[in-house]
Design an enzyme around this catalytic site. Structure first.
Site, PDB file in Angstrom:
ATOM      1  N   GLU A   1       0.826  -1.211   0.000  1.00  0.00           N
ATOM      2  CA  GLU A   1       0.000   0.000   0.000  1.00  0.00           C
ATOM      3  C   GLU A   1       0.859   1.259   0.000  1.00  0.00           C
ATOM      4  O   GLU A   1       0.525   2.249  -0.656  1.00  0.00           O
ATOM      5  CB  GLU A   1      -0.943  -0.007   1.208  1.00  0.00           C
ATOM      6  CG  GLU A   1      -2.056  -1.027   1.131  1.00  0.00           C
ATOM      7  CD  GLU A   1      -3.062  -0.711   0.022  1.00  0.00           C
ATOM      8  OE1 GLU A   1      -3.318   0.481  -0.220  1.00  0.00           O
ATOM      9  OE2 GLU A   1      -3.570  -1.659  -0.590  1.00  0.00           O
TER      10      GLU A   1
ATOM     11  N   LYS B   1       2.268   1.814  -3.447  1.00  0.00           N
ATOM     12  CA  LYS B   1       1.220   2.304  -4.344  1.00  0.00           C
ATOM     13  C   LYS B   1       0.968   3.791  -4.150  1.00  0.00           C
ATOM     14  O   LYS B   1       0.921   4.559  -5.118  1.00  0.00           O
ATOM     15  CB  LYS B   1      -0.066   1.517  -4.109  1.00  0.00           C
ATOM     16  CG  LYS B   1      -1.249   2.000  -4.929  1.00  0.00           C
ATOM     17  CD  LYS B   1      -2.517   1.227  -4.563  1.00  0.00           C
ATOM     18  CE  LYS B   1      -3.740   1.816  -5.267  1.00  0.00           C
ATOM     19  NZ  LYS B   1      -4.992   1.108  -4.878  1.00  0.00           N
TER      20      LYS B   1
ATOM     21  N   HIS C   1      -0.991  -7.150  10.639  1.00  0.00           N
ATOM     22  CA  HIS C   1      -1.696  -7.449   9.389  1.00  0.00           C
ATOM     23  C   HIS C   1      -0.903  -8.440   8.549  1.00  0.00           C
ATOM     24  O   HIS C   1      -1.422  -9.446   8.072  1.00  0.00           O
ATOM     25  CB  HIS C   1      -1.952  -6.166   8.590  1.00  0.00           C
ATOM     26  CG  HIS C   1      -2.833  -6.381   7.401  1.00  0.00           C
ATOM     27  ND1 HIS C   1      -2.362  -6.876   6.198  1.00  0.00           N
ATOM     28  CD2 HIS C   1      -4.163  -6.195   7.235  1.00  0.00           C
ATOM     29  CE1 HIS C   1      -3.367  -6.981   5.344  1.00  0.00           C
ATOM     30  NE2 HIS C   1      -4.462  -6.573   5.942  1.00  0.00           N
TER      31      HIS C   1
ATOM     32  N   GLU D   1      -1.989 -12.033   7.428  1.00  0.00           N
ATOM     33  CA  GLU D   1      -1.701 -12.329   6.022  1.00  0.00           C
ATOM     34  C   GLU D   1      -0.208 -12.399   5.721  1.00  0.00           C
ATOM     35  O   GLU D   1       0.212 -12.150   4.596  1.00  0.00           O
ATOM     36  CB  GLU D   1      -2.361 -11.267   5.124  1.00  0.00           C
ATOM     37  CG  GLU D   1      -3.871 -11.215   5.254  1.00  0.00           C
ATOM     38  CD  GLU D   1      -4.499 -10.151   4.365  1.00  0.00           C
ATOM     39  OE1 GLU D   1      -3.786  -9.604   3.506  1.00  0.00           O
ATOM     40  OE2 GLU D   1      -5.698  -9.879   4.535  1.00  0.00           O
TER      41      GLU D   1
ATOM     42  N   LEU E   1      -2.414   0.130  13.370  1.00  0.00           N
ATOM     43  CA  LEU E   1      -2.762   1.516  13.674  1.00  0.00           C
ATOM     44  C   LEU E   1      -4.145   1.608  14.280  1.00  0.00           C
ATOM     45  O   LEU E   1      -4.376   2.359  15.225  1.00  0.00           O
ATOM     46  CB  LEU E   1      -2.695   2.372  12.393  1.00  0.00           C
ATOM     47  CG  LEU E   1      -3.093   3.835  12.567  1.00  0.00           C
ATOM     48  CD1 LEU E   1      -2.092   4.573  13.450  1.00  0.00           C
ATOM     49  CD2 LEU E   1      -3.222   4.530  11.213  1.00  0.00           C
ATOM     50  N   VAL E   2      -5.095   0.829  13.744  1.00  0.00           N
ATOM     51  CA  VAL E   2      -6.478   0.903  14.210  1.00  0.00           C
ATOM     52  C   VAL E   2      -6.977  -0.477  14.612  1.00  0.00           C
ATOM     53  O   VAL E   2      -6.529  -1.501  14.089  1.00  0.00           O
ATOM     54  CB  VAL E   2      -7.419   1.494  13.130  1.00  0.00           C
ATOM     55  CG1 VAL E   2      -6.951   2.875  12.721  1.00  0.00           C
ATOM     56  CG2 VAL E   2      -7.531   0.573  11.920  1.00  0.00           C
TER      57      VAL E   2
ATOM     58  N   HIS F   1     -10.206  -6.397  11.326  1.00  0.00           N
ATOM     59  CA  HIS F   1      -9.320  -7.509  11.674  1.00  0.00           C
ATOM     60  C   HIS F   1      -9.304  -7.738  13.185  1.00  0.00           C
ATOM     61  O   HIS F   1      -9.375  -8.884  13.654  1.00  0.00           O
ATOM     62  CB  HIS F   1      -7.900  -7.250  11.183  1.00  0.00           C
ATOM     63  CG  HIS F   1      -7.708  -7.505   9.724  1.00  0.00           C
ATOM     64  ND1 HIS F   1      -8.037  -8.705   9.128  1.00  0.00           N
ATOM     65  CD2 HIS F   1      -7.203  -6.724   8.732  1.00  0.00           C
ATOM     66  CE1 HIS F   1      -7.754  -8.655   7.836  1.00  0.00           C
ATOM     67  NE2 HIS F   1      -7.251  -7.465   7.572  1.00  0.00           N
TER      68      HIS F   1
END
Length: 255
Positions: A87, A90, A142, A173, A200-201, A205
């Site tokens: 991310e 990107k 994550h 993942e 972060l949050v 998940h």
């Protein structure tokens, strides 16, 4: 010269998690008060859901184009992303592709961009969860297919070198996996496991994959292993130490 700061996040549809993003945004805005702060989310799915709720958030290209039309000349794009993964790559590419529309455009760093960052975050987590006899703390990251996933085993090593092998790191993942964490727990003399997001949050998940009641959640699987399981549903963005680390990155990169 008109200046702007774009705070770019993956985004979330969970209201309490949105507050964690906003806490980081506020810290970043306070670190660059001379700049107009603009929010952008990179997840198209999350933007569509929020738009359907009447809470539209622009993509990074949309935010950049709006600033260009408004005559902004100097833009700093600051990600709230956790690591230099897919991310981040990107959003960096999207930002740099729009650079010709501004006199100056720069892209900042994610939270974990150096060894010092990893050590600071690990120290904060260790302070947040002091060692307790008979308990392990399992952190859910994550994870990524990107090489940047190495930050997770690196943080695990930092905990162990700091004398905190009771803190175990797994990912949804990436690697280490939950199965590898479960295997390690079997060799430890613990009866209790406390789950917390290394994110972060505390979004979908954390609420579902980590602490949910579904058959495949980490909580359910660890309870099946015989542990008494509790959970903290609090993303790192809520912590002042993490907000300060993001702000320090921005201050260093602006100077």
């Amino acid at each position: 010269m008109k200046q702007a700061l774009i705070c770019v996040s993956f985004g979330t549809t969970v209201p309490s998690a949105r507050q964690e993003i906003e806490a980081v945004e506020q810290a970043l805005s306070a670190a660059a008060p001379e700049r107009v702060m603009v929010r952008a989310f990179t997840s198209g799915m999350i933007r569509r859901v929020l738009a359907g709720r009447g809470q539209p958030v622009p993509s990074l290209p949309e935010a950049l184009e709006s600033l260009r039309r408004d005559g902004v000349e100097d833009v700093f794009v600051q990600p709230t992303h956790f690591l230099c993964g897919v991310e981040y790559d990107k959003l960096r590419a999207e930002a740099l592709s729009a650079a010709s529309g501004f006199a100056r455009l720069r892209v900042g760093r994610p939270l974990l961009a150096s060894t010092e960052d990893l050590r600071a975050v690990a120290a904060m987590v260790a302070d947040r969860f002091p060692a307790e006899t008979g308990r392990a703390v399992v952190l859910m990251g994550h994870g990524s297919t990107h090489f940047a996933n190495v930050v997770y085993p690196a943080i695990q090593t930092i905990f162990e070198l700091a004398g905190r092998p009771d803190i175990r790191v797994g990912t949804v993942e990436g690697w280490p996996t939950l199965e590898e964490v479960r295997e390690t727990l079997r060799s430890m003399k613990v009866e209790r496991v406390h789950l917390a997001p290394l994110m972060l949050v505390a979004g979908d998940h954390a609420l579902n994959d980590m602490a949910g009641e579904g058959p495949d959640s980490w909580k359910t699987l660890l309870e099946q292993d015989g542990y008494a399981v509790t959970a903290t549903l609090e993303g790192l963005g809520r912590r002042e130490e993490i907000q300060a680390l993001y702000a320090a990155h921005l201050t260093q990169d602006l100077n």
